[in-house]
Structure formats: C-alpha cells, structure tokens
Design a protein around this motif. Structure first.
Motif, PDB file in Angstrom:
ATOM      1  N   PHE A 184       0.845  -1.194   0.000  1.00 54.17           N
ATOM      2  CA  PHE A 184       0.000   0.000   0.000  1.00 54.17           C
ATOM      3  C   PHE A 184       0.885   1.250   0.000  1.00 54.17           C
ATOM      4  CE2 PHE A 184      -2.243  -3.472   2.201  1.00 54.17           C
ATOM      5  CZ  PHE A 184      -3.283  -3.647   1.297  1.00 54.17           C
ATOM      6  N   SER A 185       0.697   2.148   0.921  1.00 53.69           N
ATOM      7  CA  SER A 185       1.455   3.404   0.888  1.00 53.69           C
ATOM      8  C   SER A 185       2.352   3.586   2.102  1.00 53.69           C
ATOM      9  CB  SER A 185       0.483   4.595   0.807  1.00 53.69           C
ATOM     10  OG  SER A 185      -0.260   4.718   1.997  1.00 53.69           O
ATOM     11  N   THR A 186       2.680   2.496   2.774  1.00 54.91           N
ATOM     12  CA  THR A 186       3.567   2.550   3.932  1.00 54.91           C
ATOM     13  C   THR A 186       4.847   1.794   3.627  1.00 54.91           C
ATOM     14  OG1 THR A 186       1.709   2.723   5.471  1.00 54.91           O
ATOM     15  CG2 THR A 186       3.811   1.978   6.376  1.00 54.91           C
ATOM     16  N   VAL A 187       5.975   2.458   3.818  1.00 60.35           N
ATOM     17  CA  VAL A 187       7.278   1.887   3.483  1.00 60.35           C
ATOM     18  C   VAL A 187       8.051   1.619   4.764  1.00 60.35           C
ATOM     19  CG1 VAL A 187       9.423   2.211   2.210  1.00 60.35           C
ATOM     20  CG2 VAL A 187       7.277   3.175   1.315  1.00 60.35           C
ATOM     21  N   CYS A 188       8.485   0.368   4.946  1.00 60.17           N
ATOM     22  CA  CYS A 188       9.303  -0.033   6.083  1.00 60.17           C
ATOM     23  C   CYS A 188      10.726  -0.283   5.603  1.00 60.17           C
ATOM     24  CB  CYS A 188       8.747  -1.300   6.730  1.00 60.17           C
ATOM     25  SG  CYS A 188       7.118  -1.110   7.463  1.00 60.17           S
ATOM     26  N   PHE A 189      11.669   0.408   6.202  1.00 56.47           N
ATOM     27  CA  PHE A 189      13.057   0.283   5.775  1.00 56.47           C
ATOM     28  C   PHE A 189      13.967   0.575   6.966  1.00 56.47           C
ATOM     29  CE2 PHE A 189      11.945   4.673   5.537  1.00 56.47           C
ATOM     30  CZ  PHE A 189      13.104   5.411   5.765  1.00 56.47           C
ATOM     31  N   ARG A 190      15.245   0.283   6.806  1.00 55.32           N
ATOM     32  CA  ARG A 190      16.169   0.579   7.892  1.00 55.32           C
ATOM     33  C   ARG A 190      17.566   0.848   7.358  1.00 55.32           C
ATOM     34  NH1 ARG A 190      19.368  -3.060  10.395  1.00 55.32           N
ATOM     35  NH2 ARG A 190      18.785  -2.240  12.436  1.00 55.32           N
ATOM     36  N   TYR A 191      18.303   1.593   8.148  1.00 51.95           N
ATOM     37  CA  TYR A 191      19.719   1.815   7.908  1.00 51.95           C
ATOM     38  C   TYR A 191      20.449   0.558   8.357  1.00 51.95           C
ATOM     39  CZ  TYR A 191      24.390   3.844   8.548  1.00 51.95           C
ATOM     40  OH  TYR A 191      25.735   4.105   8.505  1.00 51.95           O
ATOM     41  N   LYS A 192      21.400   0.090   7.556  1.00 54.04           N
ATOM     42  CA  LYS A 192      22.116  -1.143   7.873  1.00 54.04           C
ATOM     43  C   LYS A 192      23.146  -0.899   8.970  1.00 54.04           C
ATOM     44  CE  LYS A 192      21.661  -3.008   3.173  1.00 54.04           C
ATOM     45  NZ  LYS A 192      22.406  -3.388   1.947  1.00 54.04           N
ATOM     46  N   GLY A 193      22.602  -0.555  10.116  1.00 50.30           N
ATOM     47  CA  GLY A 193      23.452  -0.291  11.279  1.00 50.30           C
ATOM     48  C   GLY A 193      22.754  -0.764  12.526  1.00 50.30           C
ATOM     49  N   THR A 194      23.033  -0.116  13.629  1.00 50.64           N
ATOM     50  CA  THR A 194      22.454  -0.521  14.904  1.00 50.64           C
ATOM     51  C   THR A 194      21.066   0.104  15.087  1.00 50.64           C
ATOM     52  OG1 THR A 194      23.384   1.367  16.095  1.00 50.64           O
ATOM     53  CG2 THR A 194      24.769  -0.616  15.889  1.00 50.64           C
ATOM     54  N   ASP A 195      20.345  -0.419  16.063  1.00 51.88           N
ATOM     55  CA  ASP A 195      19.054   0.175  16.413  1.00 51.88           C
ATOM     56  C   ASP A 195      19.232   1.619  16.856  1.00 51.88           C
ATOM     57  OD1 ASP A 195      17.864  -2.207  15.829  1.00 51.88           O
ATOM     58  OD2 ASP A 195      17.342  -2.732  17.892  1.00 51.88           O
ATOM     59  N   ALA A 196      20.295   1.865  17.610  1.00 49.50           N
ATOM     60  CA  ALA A 196      20.549   3.222  18.096  1.00 49.50           C
ATOM     61  C   ALA A 196      20.775   4.185  16.937  1.00 49.50           C
ATOM     62  CB  ALA A 196      21.763   3.226  19.035  1.00 49.50           C
ATOM     63  N   GLN A 197      21.466   3.735  15.909  1.00 47.67           N
ATOM     64  CA  GLN A 197      21.697   4.593  14.741  1.00 47.67           C
ATOM     65  C   GLN A 197      20.383   4.885  14.015  1.00 47.67           C
ATOM     66  OE1 GLN A 197      24.763   2.057  13.029  1.00 47.67           O
ATOM     67  NE2 GLN A 197      26.279   3.698  13.257  1.00 47.67           N
ATOM     68  N   ASN A 198      19.533   3.882  13.893  1.00 51.64           N
ATOM     69  CA  ASN A 198      18.240   4.110  13.242  1.00 51.64           C
ATOM     70  C   ASN A 198      17.385   5.075  14.046  1.00 51.64           C
ATOM     71  OD1 ASN A 198      17.506   2.321  10.693  1.00 51.64           O
ATOM     72  ND2 ASN A 198      18.920   1.136  11.957  1.00 51.64           N
ATOM     73  N   MET A 199      17.392   4.946  15.368  1.00 51.94           N
ATOM     74  CA  MET A 199      16.624   5.873  16.198  1.00 51.94           C
ATOM     75  C   MET A 199      17.194   7.278  16.130  1.00 51.94           C
ATOM     76  SD  MET A 199      13.993   4.395  17.293  1.00 51.94           S
ATOM     77  CE  MET A 199      13.475   5.719  18.382  1.00 51.94           C
TER      78      MET A 199
END
Length: 475
Positions: A409-424
């Motif tokens: 649909f119109s929601t995109v889930c993605f992440r930076y290939k690093g730690t959880d802390a970096q993504n936050m």
C-alpha cells in the motif's frame, strides 16, 4: 468582540439575539482561520514544540467565574493551544498512518455539532440511524463487501473490534451474557495484529493468557497451517477455540493475511472470523485492489477506518457484520424508559453496542462521499500508493539502507544497515527538523523506520525531501 449578553442573566430577553450574533462573528472568524490553516499547514512545525506540562502551566489554575469573550478564547487558542498541537493534517506527517481532515468533513462535523442530536433509538433521531445506513451502505458496496451486511459507526477500530469479539463470544457461548465469560475460551490472532485485539480480549474477560499469537511467514502474514495446528492442540487440551482475527493491512508492515485460507480453518471449527482492515480497507474501492478482500464473504465481521485514509476527520470507524442478530443478542437491553415503537425498518443503534448515546458521525462521512465521489477518492489512494512504490525504488538505490517488508500500500518499512541506536538517531533528527514526522517499529527484533503516505496535501516532492533528510542524517 464584545460579549455583553453572557455577562447578564440568561432570562434577559436580549440574551438570545446577542448570543447568536456573537456566535456568528466568532464562527466566521474561525472558518477564516481554518481556511488559512489548511492553506498554509506547511508553515507549522509538524511535531508540537512544547514541553510536557507547558500548556497546563500557561493556563489559569481554575475556570472563569464570568464568561469571557470569543476574542479572548480564540487568542489563547492561537497563542497557547496551537504550539502544543502535533499537526496530523500536515503534508509532512508521515508517521503511524497519515490522515486528512478534509473540508467537506469539517463542514459535516460543524453541522453535526450544531444539531447536537443523539441517536439512542430511531425516534430520538431518525436521521442519525438512517443516514448512517446510507453512508455505510455506499461504502460497503464500493468495497465489494456483501450487500446484506449490517453496518454501524464507532469511534475507532479498537471499539469496533471489541464489539466483534463480544459478538463472537455470544455466537459461540451464549451463556456468557448471563453467567459471564466461561473458562476455556481461546482466540487467535497474528503476532503482527494491532494491540487493540488483545485489549478487546482483556475487556470482555477472555484474558491475555487465552489470546494465541499465530506466527507469520516471511512477508509477515498469518500462517493458516500454524493456526490450524494451534487450534488442534488447544482442543486436545480441553479448551474452546471460538474466534480468529485476521488483519488486512497490519499496523507495522501493512501485510495482508490470507482470508480465504484462514476461513477454511475457522469454518471447520465453527469459529467466528473477524477482519481488522482499519488502514487498508479503503483500497478495496480500487478494482485492482479488490483482491485484499478475497474471502471476505466468509468472515463474520469487519472494521474499516475512513478516518485513516479516506479524507474523514477523526473519529469514524465503520463496523460491519453478516450476523447482526448475534450482535444485537449480545448487547440489547431495553429498560422501560427507552422503549420505542416497533417497526422492522426502525434501527435502534443502542441495541448493537455498549454506547447508549450515538452521535451524528455519519454526516461528515456522507459529506466526504458526496464531495469527492468514488473516483476522486480512488485517485487519492492511487497517488499515495504510487509515491510509496517510487520511494521504495529510491531506497533500493542507496546500499546503506534495506527494505524491511513488502509495500503493498502506501507505507514503506526500511532501515539503515546499522544498529538500532543509529536508526533511532536518524528518526530523531528527521522529527526534530519540524518538517517531517516519521515513526518506527520492530521487525525480526530490529528497529525499522516507517514512512506512511496518506495526507491529501502530500506530494512526491515532500516524500523525496524527507528521504533526502533521512539519507543526510545517516551520514
């Protein structure tokens, strides 16, 4: 803006004309403010800029003894309340599930507020009961839900789903109405389902320990084979499986559970099947998305939220069931003072849920349906979906990031290939900018960023700029 009438006795014959003219002046000012606000929402920081308790501290500790002018009230609204508002109507609001409070819905809400009607039973306001049937009937037909399903409006899907669970209990264990929830009832839902399903089970006395979380596949969809195995195991232990909840558009990833295969399982055991499609349901008005409800005719109940993605101001959630007689049996309780004339066409909404009062929410949805029409609503949905697909392609071009879930649909889930802390840290930097607001979830134990497109004013340029801000924060 003077307010002399409100400082005198309401028995004064001059009170009412002054009272109404005072309202007229203030209402025109408020409408002008609303129009300017909706035209310039981008000028505001998306997320509230205040600290906890700041609004409380800025206002008097006790209410006024004498009435105040609309001038003073509106001034405090602009200067004190507005800084504490997070703007869900902002094109840069890309967190959770973005929404739009559209102009026809605002007008419908204003008129409903003025009428101040309460649909306890049909006689107390025929318009509340009957326009609700019309608006929800149109929507039901647009989505391809069977035309004989009964619909009614609740505030949120949380409330609608709780009513579905209560109806399921009544269907499977009718003794519960008099004796309370019997021991041994067990229900099943995806490990990706919304927390409101578990809350609903708590509220009707099922208990958290009797809610089974069914594992999902690689695309975060409930596994029907595992559901069947879990039911068989509970039956062998003397328990009573009574309900399963499938999700079309899960909260974290917007995945679509396979309704038809789940129905195969629930039908085999005589269980109630409830479908939570609060977010994704509106896309069924698109012919190319009708597949999301394949098997819906075999379900027993459904919730869809027009206040999420269909231009309708919060709050308005549509609840449908093919077994209204079970819902009525679960909730109808008519004391002498609420008895009403019996007529087969008179819908008494109080008989179908916990709330006795029932406000005129359907009016704003009817305004939205009339103003936009199915074609323009479909165009808005398609636009959000197309922007999301385009964003996915942009994310794939940057090797530092990865797509974390399918994007139906119109929601995109993605992440930076690093730690959880970096993504936050990325998320916080974007949200602190005041231009965009994104959210996060956990998938496979890792923090994942979410961009949800759904506001009428959001353009590809907004989405592109947000993505560039994410990329920049990753440095």
């Amino acid at each position: 803006m003077s307010q002399p009438a409100l400082h005198s006795s309401i028995s004064n014959p001059d009170f009412w004309p002054e009272y109404i003219s005072d309202f007229q002046r203030a209402a025109h000012e408020a409408v002008d403010w609303i129009a300017e606000y909706l035209s310039n929402t981008r000028d505001y920081p998306v997320v509230a800029t205040t600290k906890p308790g700041e609004l409380v501290d800025s206002l008097p500790k006790s209410g006024p003894e004498r009435g105040e002018s609309f001038d003073a009230i509106l001034r405090d609204f602009r200067e004190k309340v507005m800084p504490a508002v997070t703007h869900w109507n902002h094109p840069g609001f890309l967190a959770y599930f973005a929404t739009t409070g559209s102009t026809p819905a605002v007008i419908g809400e204003m008129l409903a507020a003025a009428l101040n009607t309460n649909g306890l039973h049909w006689k107390t306001s025929p318009a509340v009961a009957e326009l609700e049937q019309v608006a929800l009937g149109w929507f039901r037909d647009w989505m391809g839900v069977p035309s004989d399903w009964f619909g009614m409006v609740f505030d949120t899907a949380s409330t609608g789903s709780m009513h579905a669970l209560a109806a399921a209990r009544e269907f499977f264990a009718p003794e519960a109405r008099e004796n309370g929830t019997p021991a041994g009832l067990v229900m099943y839902t995806s490990e990706q389902s919304h927390s409101s399903i578990e809350k609903g089970a708590i509220c009707i006395g099922i208990g958290q320990k009797n809610v089974r979380k069914v594992p999902t596949d690689s695309e975060f969809r409930m596994r029907p084979d595992t559901l069947a195995e879990m039911i068989e195991a509970d039956l062998k232990n003397g328990l009573r499986p009574f309900c399963a909840v499938a999700t079309v558009g899960t909260t974290s990833t917007t995945s679509v559970d396979p309704l038809a295969k789940i129905a195969d399982v629930t039908e085999r055991h005589g269980m109630w099947l409830h479908v939570d499609s609060a977010y994704a349901g509106p896309t069924a008005i698109l012919p190319e998305y009708r597949w999301i409800f394949e098997g819906i005719e075999r379900a027993d109940s459904l919730v869809v939220n027009p206040h999420k993605w269909l231009m309708t101001n919060i709050d308005l959630s549509c609840f449908y069931t093919r077994r209204p007689e079970i819902l009525r049996r679960a909730f109808s309780l008519v004391p002498e003072y609420l008895k009403n004339q019996e007529d087969p066409r008179a819908i008494n909404l109080m008989d179908y849920g916990v709330p006795l009062g029932h406000r005129f929410r359907a009016l704003k949805f009817w305004f939205v349906q009339r103003y936009f029409g199915r074609e323009r609503l479909a165009a808005v949905l398609r636009s959000g979906i197309e922007m999301a697909q385009k964003l996915v392609e942009e994310i794939k071009k940057d090797s530092r990031f990865e797509i974390s879930a399918p994007t139906p649909f119109s929601t995109v889930c993605f992440r930076y290939k690093g730690t959880d802390a970096q993504n936050m840290a990325i998320l916080e930097q974007v949200n602190d900018s005041g231009r965009f607001y994104i959210s996060q979830t956990k998938l496979h134990g890792k923090t994942v960023l979410r961009i949800a497109i759904g506001n009428l004013g959001t353009t590809w340029e907004d989405v592109r700029q947000c993505w560039e801000m994410v990329r920049s924060a990753a440095k």
